[in-house]
Design a protein around this motif. Structure first.
Motif, PDB file in Angstrom:
ATOM      1  N   LEU A 144      21.295 124.034  68.871  1.00  0.00           N
ATOM      2  CA  LEU A 144      22.657 123.547  69.079  1.00  0.00           C
ATOM      3  C   LEU A 144      23.126 123.945  70.470  1.00  0.00           C
ATOM      4  N   GLN A 145      23.922 123.105  71.062  1.00  0.00           N
ATOM      5  CA  GLN A 145      24.452 123.398  72.384  1.00  0.00           C
ATOM      6  C   GLN A 145      25.504 124.504  72.307  1.00  0.00           C
ATOM      7  N   PRO A 146      25.710 125.226  73.407  1.00  0.00           N
ATOM      8  CA  PRO A 146      26.715 126.310  73.371  1.00  0.00           C
ATOM      9  C   PRO A 146      28.108 125.829  73.000  1.00  0.00           C
ATOM     10  N   GLU A 147      28.455 124.591  73.370  1.00  0.00           N
ATOM     11  CA  GLU A 147      29.781 124.084  73.013  1.00  0.00           C
ATOM     12  C   GLU A 147      29.959 123.992  71.505  1.00  0.00           C
ATOM     13  N   VAL A 148      28.874 123.636  70.802  1.00  0.00           N
ATOM     14  CA  VAL A 148      28.957 123.536  69.342  1.00  0.00           C
ATOM     15  C   VAL A 148      29.186 124.909  68.722  1.00  0.00           C
ATOM     16  N   TRP A 149      28.473 125.925  69.220  1.00  0.00           N
ATOM     17  CA  TRP A 149      28.673 127.273  68.692  1.00  0.00           C
ATOM     18  C   TRP A 149      30.085 127.777  68.982  1.00  0.00           C
ATOM     19  N   VAL A 150      30.605 127.465  70.157  1.00  0.00           N
ATOM     20  CA  VAL A 150      31.969 127.898  70.488  1.00  0.00           C
ATOM     21  C   VAL A 150      32.985 127.236  69.560  1.00  0.00           C
ATOM     22  N   CYS A 151      32.822 125.938  69.327  1.00  0.00           N
ATOM     23  CA  CYS A 151      33.738 125.242  68.411  1.00  0.00           C
ATOM     24  C   CYS A 151      33.632 125.798  66.995  1.00  0.00           C
ATOM     25  N   LEU A 152      32.417 126.137  66.564  1.00  0.00           N
ATOM     26  CA  LEU A 152      32.244 126.696  65.225  1.00  0.00           C
ATOM     27  C   LEU A 152      32.925 128.054  65.096  1.00  0.00           C
ATOM     28  N   VAL A 153      32.765 128.901  66.099  1.00  0.00           N
ATOM     29  CA  VAL A 153      33.408 130.223  66.060  1.00  0.00           C
ATOM     30  C   VAL A 153      34.926 130.095  66.089  1.00  0.00           C
ATOM     31  N   LEU A 154      35.447 129.194  66.911  1.00  0.00           N
ATOM     32  CA  LEU A 154      36.902 128.999  66.964  1.00  0.00           C
ATOM     33  C   LEU A 154      37.435 128.468  65.638  1.00  0.00           C
TER      34      LEU A 154
END
Length: 312
Positions: free
Chosen positions: A25-35
């Motif tokens: 997964l791209q880093p943007e996806v992980w950031v959105c998931l954490v948020l």
């Protein structure tokens, strides 16, 4: 004879398999998931009295397991929010597992350099084979490091694929590529950029009255006019690659098997979970032992036998 100096780069960089669990997964996806998880935990902590830790464990449990049991312990005013999170976790987990399985069967790669500008801005090491090319390409590509041998160039490029490029003539790469610049699958891991550094011509000088001049002119005219030179080089290159591939082939054709290297990501997650569980277990044992000792000290200190206060 026409030749060109070109810049060769690794077009695709293979991602190590132990990075697959988070690299799929791209880093943007992980950031959105954490948020999203942080926002959900915040809302649950404001509308329930279980605490931030319990709400966080509930959200993580739904994400990792996709279980509906956690929504039964919540009030009705939060049940809709939990149901939405469960539905999201079900779809997210299915897609994540599918991508991870596909990556383990095949391989996961990232894009390399595609232009001179990217090489100049990002490459930390640009290699050449001769000192004569250093002055010619230093202004275009930046700092230059001269290789002492093709073996050294191949080793440096293989170890630093994301930050290295190679400047070499096309004819040299045609003959050196099948021997020095192959990956573990006996395929060339270097590709030339579309831009050429510069083009030059090579030839043989003969005296005007040399007896070899008519024969050389006739041979050059026949080769160039019949378009035999490039097909001959192409055929020689194909034969060399076929021989090297046949020699280095280690497994039969077909889909790759899931060996230990291809399943390194799931085993890494398992080892990490076991290590974390062991640390928590040891911490609980130490905590219970310390709490038991403190309780014994309090009981002994509060007994009448050790009461040092003067009697009235």
């Amino acid at each position: 004879m026409e030749d060109a100096v070109r810049c060769y780069v690794v077009p695709e960089h293979r991602v190590p398999r132990w990075k697959y669990p988070y690299a799929v997964l791209q880093p943007e996806v992980w950031v959105c998931l954490v948020l999203a998880m942080a926002a959900l935990v915040m809302v649950l902590s404001l509308r329930t009295d279980q605490g931030v830790v319990a709400d966080t464990m509930t959200v993580l449990g739904v994400l990792t397991e996709g279980s509906w049991a956690s929504c039964l312990r919540k009030p009705r005013r939060c049940s809709a929010l939990i149901v939405l999170w469960v539905v999201f976790a079900m779809h997210f987990n299915s897609g994540y597992r599918a991508v991870l399985s596909t990556a383990n069967v095949g391989r996961l790669v990232t894009r390399g350099f595609s232009s001179f500008r990217e090489v100049k801005e990002s490459a930390a090491r640009i290699l050449t084979m001769s000192l004569g090319l250093q002055n010619e390409v230093e202004e275009l590509l930046g700092s230059i490091e001269v290789c002492e041998s093709l073996e050294k160039c191949s080793r440096i490029l293989w170890m630093n694929q994301e930050s290295s490029a190679l400047v070499m003539t096309g004819r040299t790469m045609e003959f050196a590529g099948p021997k020095y610049f192959l990956d573990d699958r006996a395929r060339r891991f270097l590709r030339p950029l579309r831009e050429t550094v510069f083009t030059f011509y090579t030839g043989a000088l003969l005296e005007r009255d040399s007896p070899l001049l008519p024969a050389v002119n006739q041979a050059v005219a026949a080769i160039r006019g019949g378009a035999l030179y490039k097909p001959w080089l192409t055929r020689v290159d194909a034969i060399a690659q076929r021989l090297v591939r046949k020699k280095k082939r280690r497994r039969p054709d077909g889909p790759p098997r899931l060996d230990l290297t291809r399943t390194m990501g799931p085993f890494t997650l398992l080892a990490t979970g076991l290590a974390a569980s062991t640390c928590v277990f040891v911490g609980e044992l130490l905590w219970l032992r310390c709490a038991g000792r403190q309780g014994q000290v309090r009981e002994i200190a509060g007994s009448p036998r050790y009461n040092l206060e003067p009697a009235e």
